[in-house]
Design a protein around this motif. Sequence first.
Motif, PDB file in Angstrom:
ATOM      1  N   THR A 178      83.669  47.126  17.595  1.00  0.00           N
ATOM      2  CA  THR A 178      82.739  48.079  18.199  1.00  0.00           C
ATOM      3  C   THR A 178      83.470  48.982  19.190  1.00  0.00           C
ATOM      4  O   THR A 178      84.287  48.520  19.984  1.00  0.00           O
ATOM      5  N   GLU A 179      83.165  50.273  19.132  1.00  0.00           N
ATOM      6  CA  GLU A 179      83.836  51.232  20.018  1.00  0.00           C
ATOM      7  C   GLU A 179      83.452  50.992  21.470  1.00  0.00           C
ATOM      8  O   GLU A 179      82.299  50.749  21.797  1.00  0.00           O
ATOM      9  N   ASP A 180      84.443  51.046  22.339  1.00  0.00           N
ATOM     10  CA  ASP A 180      84.240  50.824  23.776  1.00  0.00           C
ATOM     11  C   ASP A 180      84.531  52.133  24.508  1.00  0.00           C
ATOM     12  O   ASP A 180      85.663  52.573  24.587  1.00  0.00           O
ATOM     13  N   LYS A 181      83.477  52.732  25.054  1.00  0.00           N
ATOM     14  CA  LYS A 181      83.621  53.995  25.791  1.00  0.00           C
ATOM     15  C   LYS A 181      83.297  53.816  27.273  1.00  0.00           C
ATOM     16  O   LYS A 181      82.922  54.776  27.944  1.00  0.00           O
ATOM     17  N   ALA A 215      92.312  40.045  24.827  1.00  0.00           N
ATOM     18  CA  ALA A 215      91.375  38.925  24.697  1.00  0.00           C
ATOM     19  C   ALA A 215      90.088  39.302  25.414  1.00  0.00           C
ATOM     20  O   ALA A 215      90.038  39.304  26.648  1.00  0.00           O
ATOM     21  N   PRO A 216      89.052  39.647  24.687  1.00  0.00           N
ATOM     22  CA  PRO A 216      87.790  40.066  25.315  1.00  0.00           C
ATOM     23  C   PRO A 216      87.034  38.882  25.891  1.00  0.00           C
ATOM     24  O   PRO A 216      87.411  37.716  25.698  1.00  0.00           O
ATOM     25  N   VAL A 217      85.965  39.182  26.599  1.00  0.00           N
ATOM     26  CA  VAL A 217      85.066  38.164  27.146  1.00  0.00           C
ATOM     27  C   VAL A 217      83.639  38.616  26.890  1.00  0.00           C
ATOM     28  O   VAL A 217      83.273  39.733  27.233  1.00  0.00           O
ATOM     29  N   THR A 218      82.842  37.756  26.286  1.00  0.00           N
ATOM     30  CA  THR A 218      81.435  38.104  26.088  1.00  0.00           C
ATOM     31  C   THR A 218      80.520  37.289  26.997  1.00  0.00           C
ATOM     32  O   THR A 218      79.437  37.737  27.351  1.00  0.00           O
ATOM     33  N   ILE A 219      80.951  36.076  27.360  1.00  0.00           N
ATOM     34  CA  ILE A 219      80.166  35.274  28.298  1.00  0.00           C
ATOM     35  C   ILE A 219      80.956  35.175  29.594  1.00  0.00           C
ATOM     36  O   ILE A 219      81.855  34.342  29.737  1.00  0.00           O
ATOM     37  N   TRP A 254      82.221  42.292  27.618  1.00  0.00           N
ATOM     38  CA  TRP A 254      82.320  43.255  26.505  1.00  0.00           C
ATOM     39  C   TRP A 254      80.945  43.547  25.920  1.00  0.00           C
ATOM     40  O   TRP A 254      80.716  44.642  25.403  1.00  0.00           O
ATOM     41  N   ILE A 255      80.025  42.623  25.991  1.00  0.00           N
ATOM     42  CA  ILE A 255      78.664  42.894  25.508  1.00  0.00           C
ATOM     43  C   ILE A 255      78.083  44.097  26.237  1.00  0.00           C
ATOM     44  O   ILE A 255      77.495  44.998  25.627  1.00  0.00           O
ATOM     45  N   HIS A 256      78.267  44.146  27.543  1.00  0.00           N
ATOM     46  CA  HIS A 256      77.728  45.249  28.330  1.00  0.00           C
ATOM     47  C   HIS A 256      78.568  46.517  28.152  1.00  0.00           C
ATOM     48  O   HIS A 256      78.028  47.627  28.192  1.00  0.00           O
ATOM     49  N   ARG A 257      79.868  46.369  27.951  1.00  0.00           N
ATOM     50  CA  ARG A 257      80.705  47.533  27.671  1.00  0.00           C
ATOM     51  C   ARG A 257      80.216  48.228  26.401  1.00  0.00           C
ATOM     52  O   ARG A 257      80.077  49.442  26.353  1.00  0.00           O
ATOM     53  N   TRP A 258      79.974  47.431  25.350  1.00  0.00           N
ATOM     54  CA  TRP A 258      79.513  47.997  24.083  1.00  0.00           C
ATOM     55  C   TRP A 258      78.116  48.604  24.224  1.00  0.00           C
ATOM     56  O   TRP A 258      77.845  49.671  23.666  1.00  0.00           O
ATOM     57  N   ALA A 259      77.258  47.914  24.956  1.00  0.00           N
ATOM     58  CA  ALA A 259      75.891  48.405  25.126  1.00  0.00           C
ATOM     59  C   ALA A 259      75.886  49.752  25.850  1.00  0.00           C
ATOM     60  O   ALA A 259      75.173  50.685  25.458  1.00  0.00           O
ATOM     61  N   THR A 311      68.988  41.031  21.424  1.00  0.00           N
ATOM     62  CA  THR A 311      68.286  42.277  21.744  1.00  0.00           C
ATOM     63  C   THR A 311      69.098  43.505  21.348  1.00  0.00           C
ATOM     64  O   THR A 311      68.571  44.442  20.734  1.00  0.00           O
ATOM     65  N   ILE A 312      70.381  43.510  21.703  1.00  0.00           N
ATOM     66  CA  ILE A 312      71.217  44.705  21.506  1.00  0.00           C
ATOM     67  C   ILE A 312      71.744  44.814  20.089  1.00  0.00           C
ATOM     68  O   ILE A 312      71.697  45.889  19.472  1.00  0.00           O
ATOM     69  N   PHE A 313      72.239  43.692  19.542  1.00  0.00           N
ATOM     70  CA  PHE A 313      72.909  43.739  18.244  1.00  0.00           C
ATOM     71  C   PHE A 313      72.079  43.145  17.114  1.00  0.00           C
ATOM     72  O   PHE A 313      72.487  43.204  15.950  1.00  0.00           O
TER      73      PHE A 313
END
Length: 314
Positions: free
Chosen positions: A268-271, A167-171, A280-285, A218-220
């Motif tokens: 989206t790939e998470d590296k 379960a991801p978190v974006t906010i 997760w927004i920052h993980r993806w960025a 901005t990012i997506f």
Amino acid sequence: MKTIFLPLLIVFTLNSFAQTIGKISITIDDLPFRTKYPLSAEKQMKLNIQLLEALKKHRATAIGFVNESRLYTNNRIDSSRVKIIEKWLAYGMDIGNHTKNHIDYNTHSINNYGKDILDGQIITNQLLKKYNRKVKYFRHPFLHRGNSKEKIDSLASFLKINNLIEAPVTIDNSDWIFAQAYDSLILIKGTETMKKIGQEYLSYMEKKLKYFQKQCDTIFKRKISQVLILHVNSINADYLDQLLTLYEHNGYSFISLDEALKDKIYQTEDKFYQGAGITWIHRWAISQKVSTAVFAGEPLTPTYIMKLAGVENE
């Protein structure tokens, strides 16, 4: 009659559409409760019903993530706490796995962590069986997915084998700090300061919403289905209704986690292989090597609230 009302209908429809800018899933951690002070069984239930009534009022189907160790008192299952989880299901909410003991994957092996995950869904699966369901989602304590690629991959494999979905978190936010500050005043009946903290909390959460909304733009370059993290605590019990109203006024409607994860952004790939528990927004960025300058300006918890909470750093 048609020439009078049709334009008004068009204007109303366009205004309504313009106001709906996003969708958000409400996820709530640390069931059955987490407070800074002891609660009677009656108050534990009351706190959860306040949350559930607010969700019901706003037609928000939320998921609550359970720490099953909190369902025990003196190493014995506490039926009053189990009834709280049953109440969540009775209100039509979902429940998920937050490990049994809320341990940190960064400091535990996959074997120990995996055992704590499986131990954390024994009672919840028994309750879900009445609804012909099983635990589907897993939420990482501290949002720690692991502090190396090997650990992250090991956990991903473990979850897949055991039919669990992250379960991801974006906010993300620090509602727990506001909660600790709020709780510190309950016992001394600091009502006026509690009201001040409550209003400060709503203001802070609105700033967080707009910050992450801007991050996505901005990012997506688009709106995404967001996932909000909250916790079962006193401040959310008292202010969730107002918080959900705030989200609605900002153009958001509420959806289930199932619905949110249909958004392709979650593929989206998470590296990001470090130990920090970030959105997760920052993980993806970071994975896409977006300039860190885009992260600037994240709202912070006011200093006086940090002091009341007894916390030095967010």
